[in-house]
Scaffold this active site. Structure first.
Site, mmCIF file in Angstrom:
data_model
loop_
_atom_site.group_PDB
_atom_site.id
_atom_site.type_symbol
_atom_site.label_atom_id
_atom_site.label_comp_id
_atom_site.label_asym_id
_atom_site.label_seq_id
_atom_site.Cartn_x
_atom_site.Cartn_y
_atom_site.Cartn_z
ATOM 1 N N GLU A 54 22.176 -3.316 -5.122
ATOM 2 C CA GLU A 54 22.391 -4.356 -4.116
ATOM 3 C C GLU A 54 23.647 -5.190 -4.346
ATOM 4 O OE1 GLU A 54 19.101 -6.083 -1.903
ATOM 5 O OE2 GLU A 54 19.343 -7.818 -3.207
ATOM 6 N N LYS A 56 24.908 -8.653 -3.807
ATOM 7 C CA LYS A 56 24.204 -9.937 -3.631
ATOM 8 C C LYS A 56 24.978 -11.042 -4.334
ATOM 9 C CE LYS A 56 19.461 -11.565 -4.648
ATOM 10 N NZ LYS A 56 18.206 -11.172 -5.356
ATOM 11 N N LYS A 116 20.326 -5.555 4.432
ATOM 12 C CA LYS A 116 19.260 -6.394 3.898
ATOM 13 C C LYS A 116 19.405 -7.759 4.530
ATOM 14 C CE LYS A 116 16.737 -6.081 0.167
ATOM 15 N NZ LYS A 116 16.752 -7.116 -0.859
ATOM 16 N N GLU A 165 8.799 -4.158 3.835
ATOM 17 C CA GLU A 165 8.527 -4.944 2.618
ATOM 18 C C GLU A 165 7.193 -5.673 2.664
ATOM 19 O OE1 GLU A 165 11.766 -7.100 0.680
ATOM 20 O OE2 GLU A 165 10.514 -8.885 0.804
ATOM 21 N N ASN A 186 7.821 -6.201 -2.919
ATOM 22 C CA ASN A 186 8.670 -7.235 -3.491
ATOM 23 C C ASN A 186 7.855 -8.034 -4.500
ATOM 24 O OD1 ASN A 186 10.686 -9.018 -4.078
ATOM 25 N ND2 ASN A 186 10.960 -9.790 -1.985
ATOM 26 N N GLU A 216 10.791 -3.729 -5.838
ATOM 27 C CA GLU A 216 11.885 -4.663 -5.566
ATOM 28 C C GLU A 216 11.760 -5.933 -6.409
ATOM 29 O OE1 GLU A 216 11.758 -3.796 -0.720
ATOM 30 O OE2 GLU A 216 11.812 -5.827 -1.488
ATOM 31 N N SER A 217 12.869 -6.381 -6.913
ATOM 32 C CA SER A 217 13.036 -7.681 -7.579
ATOM 33 C C SER A 217 12.620 -7.704 -9.046
ATOM 34 C CB SER A 217 12.290 -8.806 -6.862
ATOM 35 O OG SER A 217 12.742 -8.945 -5.550
HETATM 36 O O1 LIG Z 1 18.135 -9.628 -7.629
HETATM 37 P P1 LIG Z 1 16.869 -8.900 -7.896
HETATM 38 O O2 LIG Z 1 15.835 -9.717 -8.613
HETATM 39 O O3 LIG Z 1 17.121 -7.557 -8.569
HETATM 40 O O4 LIG Z 1 16.199 -8.566 -6.473
HETATM 41 C C1 LIG Z 1 16.785 -7.665 -5.561
HETATM 42 C C2 LIG Z 1 15.985 -7.623 -4.251
HETATM 43 O O5 LIG Z 1 14.703 -7.154 -4.528
HETATM 44 C C3 LIG Z 1 15.932 -8.980 -3.586
HETATM 45 O O6 LIG Z 1 17.246 -9.320 -3.284
HETATM 46 C C4 LIG Z 1 15.095 -8.993 -2.306
HETATM 47 C C5 LIG Z 1 13.958 -8.301 -2.080
HETATM 48 N N1 LIG Z 1 13.499 -8.544 -0.825
HETATM 49 C C6 LIG Z 1 14.317 -9.395 -0.230
HETATM 50 C C7 LIG Z 1 14.288 -9.915 1.066
HETATM 51 C C8 LIG Z 1 15.296 -10.729 1.442
HETATM 52 C C9 LIG Z 1 16.321 -11.079 0.564
HETATM 53 C C10 LIG Z 1 16.382 -10.573 -0.715
HETATM 54 C C11 LIG Z 1 15.374 -9.718 -1.124
#
Ligand SMILES: O=P(O)(O)OC[C@@H](O)[C@@H](O)c1c[nH]c2ccccc12
Length: 264
Positions: A54, A56, A116, A165, A186, A216-217
């Site tokens: 990503e 970001k 995204k 998601e 997520n 995710e995340s």
């Molecule tokens: O930076 P991280 O912790 O690796 O996370 C990425 C991604 O999962 C996260 O940006 C995200 C997951 N779902 C979202 C929905 C909207 C905005 C952002 C997100």
């Protein structure tokens, strides 16, 4: 008001401005001139752990993460590291992104691209396709059932793959009710911004075999990626750890190599 409601309110305001400047017909024409959207699913289903890397700049939970003056260069490094898809955050107010980032990345890499954002209307799907996206995110928590169904159908008509998601059991049911085939769990609750890494393992057991599962995340390195793969993730979606790494190419490669056998 939850953080998610607050973000969506800002997204709707920005959207109204773009709608005033760019009529839908212009987006339809631009989309029609592009080659068909790429299908990321074969790569996601192939043996081994896939990575969605990503772009970001910042986030509501962590603030500024990285300047990223050249999103195309970062994306090229991700692609060289073997990213199976690249996610570009286009939300402006909280994540510091834009559709222009998406267009720049599209011009630089042949990899499938995810827009995204907080998609609430079909206009945003057209924007995504016209800017060269192949996938879009639909966040179940931000949509009611009719919207979720409608946006899924519109996305499919544009040839876009939907990443749906979820964050809890009820959202998994709602995703499966619209026949989602690519489901992202997520770990971060978008209403409170807390990360709960155990949510993936809990929800993945509810996904049918033919659904591709994305974790995710909160993936901070190859160990987290390997743990998610062992729990059944076909794909990990990683932002912060990659944008903060001085060598994003190697960082992506290391995550892909974390679980050579792939899921389950
Ligand atoms: O930076 P991280 O912790 O690796 O996370 C990425 C991604 O999962 C996260 O940006 C995200 C997951 N779902 C979202 C929905 C909207 C905005 C952002 C997100």
């Amino acid at each position: 008001m939850s953080v998610l409601d607050d973000i969506v309110e800002g997204v709707r305001e920005d959207l109204a401005v773009r709608r005033g400047a760019v009529p839908e017909s212009v987006l339809v024409d631009a989309a029609a001139e592009l080659p068909a959207a790429l299908d990321p699913m074969p790569a996601f289903r192939a043996p081994g752990l896939s990575v969605i890397a990503e772009v970001k700049r910042s986030s509501p939970s962590k603030g500024a993460l990285a300047d990223i003056p050249d999103p195309a260069a970062l994306a090229a490094a991700y692609a060289a590291g073997g990213a199976d898809a690249i996610s570009v955050l286009t939300e402006q107010r909280r994540f510091g992104g834009s559709l222009d980032d998406l267009r720049q990345v599209r011009a630089a890499v042949p990899t499938p691209l995810l827009r995204k954002d907080f998609v609430v209307t079909g206009y945003q799907l057209l924007e995504a396709r016209a800017a060269g996206a192949d996938l879009v995110l639909l966040i179940v928590a931000a949509l009611d059932d009719p919207q979720l169904l409608d946006l899924h159908q519109q996305a499919r008509e544009l040839g876009l793959t939907v990443l749906t998601e979820v964050h809890d059991e009820a959202e998994v049911e709602r995703a499966l009710a619209v026949e989602a085939t690519l489901v992202g769990v997520n770990a971060r609750n978008l209403k409170t911004l807390e990360v709960h890494p155990e949510v993936f393992g809990r929800l993945v057991t509810r996904l049918p075999e033919d659904v591709v599962a994305v974790a995710e995340s909160g993936v901070s390195g190859p160990d987290d990626a390997a743990r998610y793969a062992a729990e059944g993730a076909h794909v990990v979606l990683v932002g912060e750890a990659l944008v903060r790494d001085g060598d994003p190419r190697s960082a992506v490669a290391a995550m892909r190599a974390a679980a050579p056998g792939g899921p389950r």
